[in-house]
Design a protein around this motif. Structure first.
Motif, PDB file in Angstrom:
ATOM      1  N   ASN B  67      -7.082  33.500  -8.997  1.00 46.94           N
ATOM      2  CA  ASN B  67      -6.605  34.863  -9.268  1.00 46.94           C
ATOM      3  C   ASN B  67      -6.279  35.669  -8.012  1.00 46.94           C
ATOM      4  OD1 ASN B  67      -5.787  36.200 -11.568  1.00 46.94           O
ATOM      5  ND2 ASN B  67      -7.423  37.686 -11.368  1.00 46.94           N
ATOM      6  N   ASN B  68      -6.173  34.994  -6.866  1.00 51.23           N
ATOM      7  CA  ASN B  68      -5.676  35.644  -5.662  1.00 51.23           C
ATOM      8  C   ASN B  68      -4.293  35.075  -5.373  1.00 51.23           C
ATOM      9  OD1 ASN B  68      -7.947  37.289  -4.503  1.00 51.23           O
ATOM     10  ND2 ASN B  68      -8.959  35.323  -4.774  1.00 51.23           N
ATOM     11  N   VAL B  70      -1.824  34.064  -2.760  1.00 50.54           N
ATOM     12  CA  VAL B  70      -1.874  33.761  -1.332  1.00 50.54           C
ATOM     13  C   VAL B  70      -0.451  33.559  -0.829  1.00 50.54           C
ATOM     14  CG1 VAL B  70      -2.763  32.212   0.444  1.00 50.54           C
ATOM     15  CG2 VAL B  70      -4.144  32.694  -1.576  1.00 50.54           C
ATOM     16  N   SER B  97      -3.937  37.127   1.479  1.00 49.23           N
ATOM     17  CA  SER B  97      -4.420  36.910   0.121  1.00 49.23           C
ATOM     18  C   SER B  97      -4.555  38.260  -0.564  1.00 49.23           C
ATOM     19  CB  SER B  97      -5.759  36.184   0.216  1.00 49.23           C
ATOM     20  OG  SER B  97      -6.391  36.199  -1.029  1.00 49.23           O
ATOM     21  N   ILE B  98      -4.000  38.368  -1.744  1.00 54.64           N
ATOM     22  CA  ILE B  98      -4.040  39.634  -2.477  1.00 54.64           C
ATOM     23  C   ILE B  98      -4.688  39.389  -3.828  1.00 54.64           C
ATOM     24  CG2 ILE B  98      -2.655  41.577  -3.350  1.00 54.64           C
ATOM     25  CD1 ILE B  98      -0.586  39.610  -1.312  1.00 54.64           C
ATOM     26  N   ARG B  99      -5.722  40.143  -4.109  1.00 51.60           N
ATOM     27  CA  ARG B  99      -6.440  39.985  -5.374  1.00 51.60           C
ATOM     28  C   ARG B  99      -5.646  40.630  -6.496  1.00 51.60           C
ATOM     29  NH1 ARG B  99     -10.281  37.603  -6.980  1.00 51.60           N
ATOM     30  NH2 ARG B  99     -11.462  38.183  -8.832  1.00 51.60           N
TER      31      ARG B  99
END
Lengths: 123, 136
Positions: B67-68, B70, B97-99
């Motif tokens: 669920n990140n 990248v 990396s973005i959540r």
């Protein structure tokens, strides 16, 4: 007084200064300028009185902030000015845009181009 | 008990302030890793927009890991061997990396690069949507 200040503040549009690389070849000066989010038709490059001005209007799809849940940047219109001297052949300036990078070629005028000097034969 | 005002207290207080300036950790500025990203949400879809001027689509690798999102890639240098008058742009590898705010459907991720902006469109996964449970 405050309303006047506010008016002044509103008039001052926020613009971004795009990062630029400039290098020199024998034939020209090459300028590379990063302007993400700007369409080709929204870029204005003008040369007026030795002043090269670059303006780029950010597309509406990137300028708004509707629905933002996380933000690290805000895009605004881009603007930058450079002073150029007489060594530019102003009639032959070329510009291209690829993937957010605006490349401008400023050809040198004939009189400042490097020139090979022929050595005359000894008589 | 009241404190008696003494101008020297203020002076010593100032000394403390100055010392604090040097000993305290400086406030970390708003420095983010490249590339800068914005995340937009509308209904069941998320859009991640990253500033990647000069990065070619083939040099970017996007993955969904736990669920990140990248984003990994390289902004290849276009430096020439010529003498530079001005050098303000930067190049190099990046990884970020973005959540995601909710679980996304790994099968429906769309990425495009246009005018130096990478747009990744993601959709909320079906099992993250609220479900009505009927009482049997």
């Amino acid at each position: 007084m405050t309303t006047e200040l506010r008016k002044l503040n509103n008039r001052e549009e926020v613009v971004l200064v795009p990062p630029v690389d400039i290098y020199e070849t024998g034939e020209a000066y090459i300028l590379k300028c990063e302007m993400p989010g700007v369409d080709r038709e929204n870029i204005d490059v003008t040369l007026n009185n030795h002043e090269l001005e670059i303006n780029g209007r950010v597309s509406a799809e990137y300028a708004g902030d509707a629905g933002t849940v996380y933000s690290e940047y805000r895009l605004h219109n881009f603007s930058r000015k450079f002073t150029v001297d007489d060594s530019i052949n102003t009639g032959a300036i070329q510009a291209t845009l690829y993937n957010g990078i605006l490349s401008i070629t400023l050809p040198k005028s004939e009189k400042v181009k490097p020139r090979k000097i022929e050595i005359a034969m000894e008589k | 008990m009241y404190n008696r005002y003494d101008i020297f207290d203020d002076l010593l207080g100032l000394k403390g302030e100055i010392e604090k300036f040097f000993t305290d950790n400086p406030q970390p500025g708003r420095r983010y890793d490249h590339p800068y990203v914005n995340v937009y949400e509308s209904g069941d879809s998320i859009q991640v927009r990253a500033l990647v001027p000069g990065v070619k689509p083939e040099d970017v690798d996007i993955q969904l890991v736990d669920n990140n999102l990248v984003i990994e890639g390289e902004k290849k240098s276009d430096y020439s061997e010529r003498p530079y008058i001005r050098k303000e742009r930067s190049f190099g590898r990046f990884k970020k990396s973005i959540r995601m705010p909710f679980r996304v459907d790994p099968g429906r991720i769309n990425a495009t690069i246009k005018n130096g902006i990478l747009t990744v469109a993601l959709v909320k996964s079906e099992d993250a949507k609220p479900r009505k449970i009927t009482i049997g």
